[in-house]
Scaffold this motif. Sequence first.
Motif, PDB file in Angstrom:
ATOM      1  N   UNK A 158      -5.168   7.147  -8.571  1.00  8.83           N
ATOM      2  CA  UNK A 158      -6.118   8.181  -8.125  1.00  8.83           C
ATOM      3  C   UNK A 158      -5.467   9.151  -7.134  1.00  8.83           C
ATOM      4  N   UNK A 159      -4.739   8.609  -6.152  1.00 10.70           N
ATOM      5  CA  UNK A 159      -4.147   9.488  -5.126  1.00 10.70           C
ATOM      6  C   UNK A 159      -3.220  10.515  -5.767  1.00 10.70           C
ATOM      7  N   UNK A 160      -2.464  10.078  -6.751  1.00  7.96           N
ATOM      8  CA  UNK A 160      -1.503  10.992  -7.374  1.00  7.96           C
ATOM      9  C   UNK A 160      -2.144  11.866  -8.451  1.00  7.96           C
ATOM     10  N   UNK A 161      -3.427  11.635  -8.712  1.00  6.00           N
ATOM     11  CA  UNK A 161      -4.159  12.505  -9.641  1.00  6.00           C
ATOM     12  C   UNK A 161      -4.723  13.726  -8.931  1.00  6.00           C
ATOM     13  N   UNK A 162      -4.514  13.798  -7.623  1.00  5.59           N
ATOM     14  CA  UNK A 162      -5.064  14.912  -6.839  1.00  5.59           C
ATOM     15  C   UNK A 162      -3.943  15.602  -6.071  1.00  5.59           C
ATOM     16  N   UNK A 163      -4.178  16.861  -5.716  1.00  3.10           N
ATOM     17  CA  UNK A 163      -3.183  17.632  -4.975  1.00  3.10           C
ATOM     18  C   UNK A 163      -3.894  18.695  -4.148  1.00  3.10           C
ATOM     19  N   UNK A 164      -3.344  18.989  -2.995  1.00  2.00           N
ATOM     20  CA  UNK A 164      -3.920  20.042  -2.151  1.00  2.00           C
ATOM     21  C   UNK A 164      -3.921  21.365  -2.912  1.00  2.00           C
ATOM     22  N   UNK A 166       0.110  13.169   0.431  1.00  2.00           N
ATOM     23  CA  UNK A 166      -0.282  14.354   1.200  1.00  2.00           C
ATOM     24  C   UNK A 166      -0.997  13.856   2.454  1.00  2.00           C
ATOM     25  N   UNK A 167      -1.340  14.749   3.360  1.00  2.00           N
ATOM     26  CA  UNK A 167      -2.005  14.331   4.594  1.00  2.00           C
ATOM     27  C   UNK A 167      -3.482  14.000   4.317  1.00  2.00           C
ATOM     28  N   UNK A 168      -4.092  13.298   5.266  1.00  2.00           N
ATOM     29  CA  UNK A 168      -5.490  12.880   5.093  1.00  2.00           C
ATOM     30  C   UNK A 168      -6.438  14.072   4.925  1.00  2.00           C
ATOM     31  N   UNK A 169      -6.072  15.184   5.532  1.00  2.00           N
ATOM     32  CA  UNK A 169      -6.986  16.343   5.462  1.00  2.00           C
ATOM     33  C   UNK A 169      -6.590  17.351   4.381  1.00  2.00           C
ATOM     34  N   UNK A 211       0.855  -1.191   0.000  1.00  2.00           N
ATOM     35  CA  UNK A 211       0.000   0.000   0.000  1.00  2.00           C
ATOM     36  C   UNK A 211       0.894   1.246   0.000  1.00  2.00           C
ATOM     37  N   UNK A 212       0.796   2.083  -1.036  1.00  3.29           N
ATOM     38  CA  UNK A 212       1.621   3.301  -1.034  1.00  3.29           C
ATOM     39  C   UNK A 212       1.050   4.329  -0.063  1.00  3.29           C
ATOM     40  N   UNK A 213       1.934   5.114   0.544  1.00  5.89           N
ATOM     41  CA  UNK A 213       1.458   6.226   1.362  1.00  5.89           C
ATOM     42  C   UNK A 213       0.747   7.248   0.474  1.00  5.89           C
TER      43      UNK A 213
END
Length: 201
Positions: free
Chosen positions: A84-90, A9-12, A4-6
């Motif tokens: 998906x996680x890396x398709x988003x950014x704060x 960014x943080x959860x929030x 499972x990759x981290x």
Amino acid sequence: MFTLPDLPYSYNALEPYIDERTMQIHHDKHHGAYVKNLNDALTGQEAFLSMDMYELMKNLNKVPDAMRTKVRNNGGGHANHSFFWTSMVAGGSRPSGEIIKAIDSTFGSFTQFQDKFSAAGVGRFGSGWVWLISEKGKLSIMDTPNQDNPWMDNKTPILGLDVWEHAYYLKYQNLRADYIAAWWNIVNWNEVERRYKKFSS
Ligand code: MN3
């Protein structure tokens, strides 16, 4: 073994568009379970366990019949969520450079692209994903059921959106269209453009 990759960014970090609790459950529990179930399904299958996850998706037909459905569902879940996680950014970003030129020339405008992509997400019955595909620089939108994905069809996505209820239900309940509208605020267009350039030639 797959791991499972981290989150990058943080959860929030994606608040207020995606809430912290949803990110915790989605990443730790849902994605975590896909990874565990994928490894369990492939016990003893070293050739597949050492494969790049996207290569595994392209080679599902080589996975033994008895475990193929589990690998399709859980391997798909692992590949899709990692992407998906890396398709988003704060804080999100706006498309620029080569990717916005390609979007404008394919869809007419960024707004028309967003409308078409969002409609595919709202229209996907049940659980699934929406994708922006680049085939040698030619863009198209596709959607897939469950944890299926474009790699299974030897296609290359550069952006993906999870429209499973677990991605939005805590904050948006049944209002998938509201979740999708909010999601545009956190798309990582720098990453999408990087992928576009990588897979354009
Ligand atoms: Mn999901």
